[in-house]
Structure formats: structure tokens, C-alpha cells
Write an enzyme that holds these catalytic residues in place. Structure first.
Site, PDB file in Angstrom:
ATOM      1  N   LYS A 125       0.072   4.262  -0.337  1.00  0.00           N
ATOM      2  CA  LYS A 125      -0.620   5.438   0.237  1.00  0.00           C
ATOM      3  C   LYS A 125      -0.405   6.664  -0.665  1.00  0.00           C
ATOM      4  O   LYS A 125      -0.314   6.519  -1.873  1.00  0.00           O
ATOM      5  CB  LYS A 125      -0.161   5.669   1.677  1.00  0.00           C
ATOM      6  CG  LYS A 125      -0.337   4.399   2.528  1.00  0.00           C
ATOM      7  CD  LYS A 125      -0.199   4.634   3.990  1.00  0.00           C
ATOM      8  CE  LYS A 125      -0.421   3.310   4.730  1.00  0.00           C
ATOM      9  NZ  LYS A 125      -0.336   3.451   6.164  1.00  0.00           N
ATOM     10  N   GLU A 135      -5.721  -5.082  10.404  1.00  0.00           N
ATOM     11  CA  GLU A 135      -4.747  -4.008  10.584  1.00  0.00           C
ATOM     12  C   GLU A 135      -5.049  -3.257  11.877  1.00  0.00           C
ATOM     13  O   GLU A 135      -5.821  -2.281  11.857  1.00  0.00           O
ATOM     14  CB  GLU A 135      -4.827  -3.029   9.408  1.00  0.00           C
ATOM     15  CG  GLU A 135      -4.476  -3.634   8.073  1.00  0.00           C
ATOM     16  CD  GLU A 135      -3.782  -2.615   7.178  1.00  0.00           C
ATOM     17  OE1 GLU A 135      -2.677  -2.909   6.730  1.00  0.00           O
ATOM     18  OE2 GLU A 135      -4.320  -1.521   6.978  1.00  0.00           O
ATOM     19  N   SER A 145       3.065  -2.219  10.331  1.00  0.00           N
ATOM     20  CA  SER A 145       4.510  -2.289  10.552  1.00  0.00           C
ATOM     21  C   SER A 145       5.118  -3.637  10.173  1.00  0.00           C
ATOM     22  O   SER A 145       6.057  -4.100  10.818  1.00  0.00           O
ATOM     23  CB  SER A 145       4.849  -1.926  12.001  1.00  0.00           C
ATOM     24  OG  SER A 145       4.465  -0.592  12.267  1.00  0.00           O
ATOM     25  N   ASN A 179       0.859  -1.191   0.000  1.00  0.00           N
ATOM     26  CA  ASN A 179       0.000   0.000   0.000  1.00  0.00           C
ATOM     27  C   ASN A 179       0.895   1.240   0.000  1.00  0.00           C
ATOM     28  O   ASN A 179       1.472   1.594   1.019  1.00  0.00           O
ATOM     29  CB  ASN A 179      -0.896  -0.039   1.254  1.00  0.00           C
ATOM     30  CG  ASN A 179      -1.767   1.187   1.382  1.00  0.00           C
ATOM     31  OD1 ASN A 179      -1.847   2.008   0.465  1.00  0.00           O
ATOM     32  ND2 ASN A 179      -2.430   1.330   2.524  1.00  0.00           N
ATOM     33  N   HIS A 190      -9.798   1.096   4.806  1.00  0.00           N
ATOM     34  CA  HIS A 190      -8.527   1.330   5.508  1.00  0.00           C
ATOM     35  C   HIS A 190      -8.760   2.318   6.656  1.00  0.00           C
ATOM     36  O   HIS A 190      -9.558   3.258   6.516  1.00  0.00           O
ATOM     37  CB  HIS A 190      -7.489   1.884   4.529  1.00  0.00           C
ATOM     38  CG  HIS A 190      -6.114   1.874   5.103  1.00  0.00           C
ATOM     39  ND1 HIS A 190      -5.686   2.828   5.980  1.00  0.00           N
ATOM     40  CD2 HIS A 190      -5.088   1.001   4.969  1.00  0.00           C
ATOM     41  CE1 HIS A 190      -4.441   2.549   6.356  1.00  0.00           C
ATOM     42  NE2 HIS A 190      -4.059   1.442   5.746  1.00  0.00           N
TER      43      HIS A 190
HETATM   44  P1  PGA Z   1       2.545   0.269   7.690  1.00  0.00           P
HETATM   45  O1  PGA Z   1       1.114   0.493   6.993  1.00  0.00           O
HETATM   46  O2  PGA Z   1       3.090  -1.045   7.158  1.00  0.00           O
HETATM   47  O3  PGA Z   1       3.360   1.451   7.253  1.00  0.00           O
HETATM   48  O4  PGA Z   1       2.330   0.206   9.145  1.00  0.00           O
HETATM   49  C1  PGA Z   1       0.219  -0.558   6.803  1.00  0.00           C
HETATM   50  C2  PGA Z   1      -1.082  -0.019   6.263  1.00  0.00           C
HETATM   51  O5  PGA Z   1      -1.522   1.065   6.659  1.00  0.00           O
HETATM   52  O6  PGA Z   1      -1.719  -0.668   5.410  1.00  0.00           O
END
Ligand code: PGA
Length: 265
Positions: free
Chosen positions: A11, A166, A218, A9, A94
Site C-alpha cells: 500500500k 478480499e 487480515s 501489498n 482493490h
Molecule cells: P490486510 O490488507 O492484510 O492488511 O487486511 C489486505 C489488502 O488490503 O490487500
């Protein structure tokens, strides 16, 4: 053998040029895998050019969002119907969309229906906040988010579903690769079993077995092996780590190693 899914992802990072460069770097490092599905979720703007550039034997594309009406006077929106030739998946629900864009359970339910109607597999994200976790509300929150989102789907449609657990407190909020505390594999195992149990109650064991359940929050190259070894976890949804080609291709390499080990045993 079930496929392992790794969904990056991106973002709101990377312009079109930077997205192409990242795909190029990933292509150089990642081979084609029959048992691993690698999905990239770039910004809306990069979807079209990347759909022409990617090797579809290696990568699939996902949208990070779309609007649930197929066409109409909705200034600024892009519909699922407009993107169904570009993407195989769409991320729905999300926590950043729930939080910053006020997407409620009803909106998410409409988006699920629109994705299915347009033949795009939904990757439904569910997760509790830190506050909810501390108040022992995790299962109630997940139950609400999951059951309302899938309430209108048939058991045939459920088989296309991907659910990403998540926990909001584990998602990194930094612009790049600043990570939070990730959930422990034991915690994730319990929750994933709970999610599959809820789907079993509603749709039966066969449908629940075909739903892919991912962990996100993470995740990175270092903790990939630990998560993917958890029974019931079918893959990962990294954010920050997916912007770094070494991290992301490291995650894919670990998934590949695990699939080899499974084949041998
Ligand atoms: P992150 O994000 O791996 O940076 O924690 C995961 C997500 O928001 O899908």
C-alpha cells in the site's frame, strides 16, 4: 502441482530506502521455491529500483495501480505500457481504490484490458462490504464485480488471471499491523467455489481451473496454514503482514511446508 502465490501489498507505506531494506531482510530469510510465487507490490516509486535489486528467482513485482490509456495528456498518471518491463502483475480493483478513488466497474474493466494488452497479469480484487454482507448481497456483488471486469477477455487471456477475494470488512485499516476480524476458512471456501463456478459458466472448466484464486483480508503467519488448506485457495494477499519481514517470511515458510506435505501425499 499448482503454485501457491503470496502477494504482499505494501500500500502507501515505505519509501525507496525502506523498501530496499525490507527486500534485503526478506531475501535473507526466503529461499528460492519452484512451487511458490512470491510477489511484492511496493509503491510506484520503489518499483524501478527494486526491479534492479530483486532476485527474480525469488520475487516478482506487482504494481498497485496504473492508468488504462497507454500514453497521453493525463497529468499525474502512469500507464501499464510504461511499467510492463518492471512488473509481472498489477493489482486492479482493490477496495481502497474503489472507495477512495471512486473506481467504478467500467474503469476497472478498462484497466483489465490495458493490463492484458501490455502483457501484465491482473490480480483482480473483489469483495463485499460489511453492509452488503449483512444484507445477504455478497454473491450478487461478487458476481457484478467479477463479470464486468472480465467481460472482454478471451478464454486464453482468462488463463493469466488472478482473482483475490478480499471481503472489505476483513481488510485491516490501520497504518501498520492492526487487524480486523478475518473471514473464516469455511466462508472463504464457499465463496472461492462460487467464484470458480462463475468463471466456469462463462469460460468453461479448463479456463476456470487455471485461474489462481487468492484470499486477502487480515491474513498473517498464524492463519496462513488454515487458509491455504482450504480446497480451491491458491494463495494469499496480505497487506499489513507483508510490511513485517518476520510475518511475511513466516507465511512463505508455511506455504513451503504445505507444498512439501502435498508432494509426499
Ligand atoms: P490486510 O490488507 O492484510 O492488511 O487486511 C489486505 C489488502 O488490503 O490487500
Amino acid at each position: 502441482m499448482r503454485k501457491i502465490m503470496i502477494v504482499g501489498n505494501w500500500k502507501m507505506h515505505l519509501n525507496v530506502q525502506q523498501s530496499s531494506l525490507l527486500v534485503k531482510r526478506l531475501s535473507e530469510r526466503i529461499k528460492t521455491h519452484r512451487n511458490i510465487e512470491i510477489v511484492l507490490a511496493p509503491s510506484m516509486l520503489s518499483l524501478q529500483p527494486l526491479s534492479l535489486e530483486i532476485d527474480r528467482r525469488k520475487f516478482r513485482l506487482a504494481a498497485q495501480n496504473a492508468y488504462f490509456v497507454d500514453e497521453g495528456a493525463f497529468t499525474g498518471e502512469i500507464s501499464f505500457a510504461m511499467m510492463h518491463e518492471l512488473v509481472d502483475y498489477v493489482i486492479i480493483g482493490h477496495s481502497e481504490r474503489r472507495r477512495y478513488f471512486h473506481e467504478d466497474l467500467e474503469t476497472i474493466c478498462s484497466k483489465m484490458a490495458a493490463a492484458i494488452r501490455n502483457n501484465i497479469s491482473p490480480i483482480l480484487c473483489i469483495g463485499e462490504t460489511k453492509h452488503e454482507r449483512e444484507n445477504h448481497e455478497t454473491k450478487r456483488v461478487l458476481h457484478d464485480q467479477l463479470t464486468t471486469a472480465i467481460s472482454n477477455l478471451t478464454s486464453a487471456e482468462i488463463e493469466q488471471l488472478v482473482v483475490a477475494y478480499e471481503p472489505v470488512w476483513a481488510i485491516s485499516s490501520g497504518n501498520n499491523f492492526t487487524q480486523h476480524e478475518a473471514a473464516s476458512p469455511d466462508e472463504v471456501q464457499e465463496i472461492v467455489a462460487y467464484i470458480r463456478g462463475v468463471i466456469t459458466e462463462l469460460y468453461g472448466a479448463k479456463a476456470a481451473e487455471s485461474v489462481q484464486i487468492l484470499y486477502g483480508g487480515s491474513s498473517n503467519a498464524e492463519n496462513t496454514y488454515g487458509y491455504l488448506s482450504v480446497p480451491g485457495i491458491d494463495g494469499l494477499l496480505p497487506g499489513g503482514a507483508s510490511l513485517n519481514y518476520e510475518e511475511f517470511s513466516g507465511m512463505v515458510a508455511t506455504a513451503e511446508r504445505l507444498q512439501h506435505e502435498r508432494q509426499k501425499s
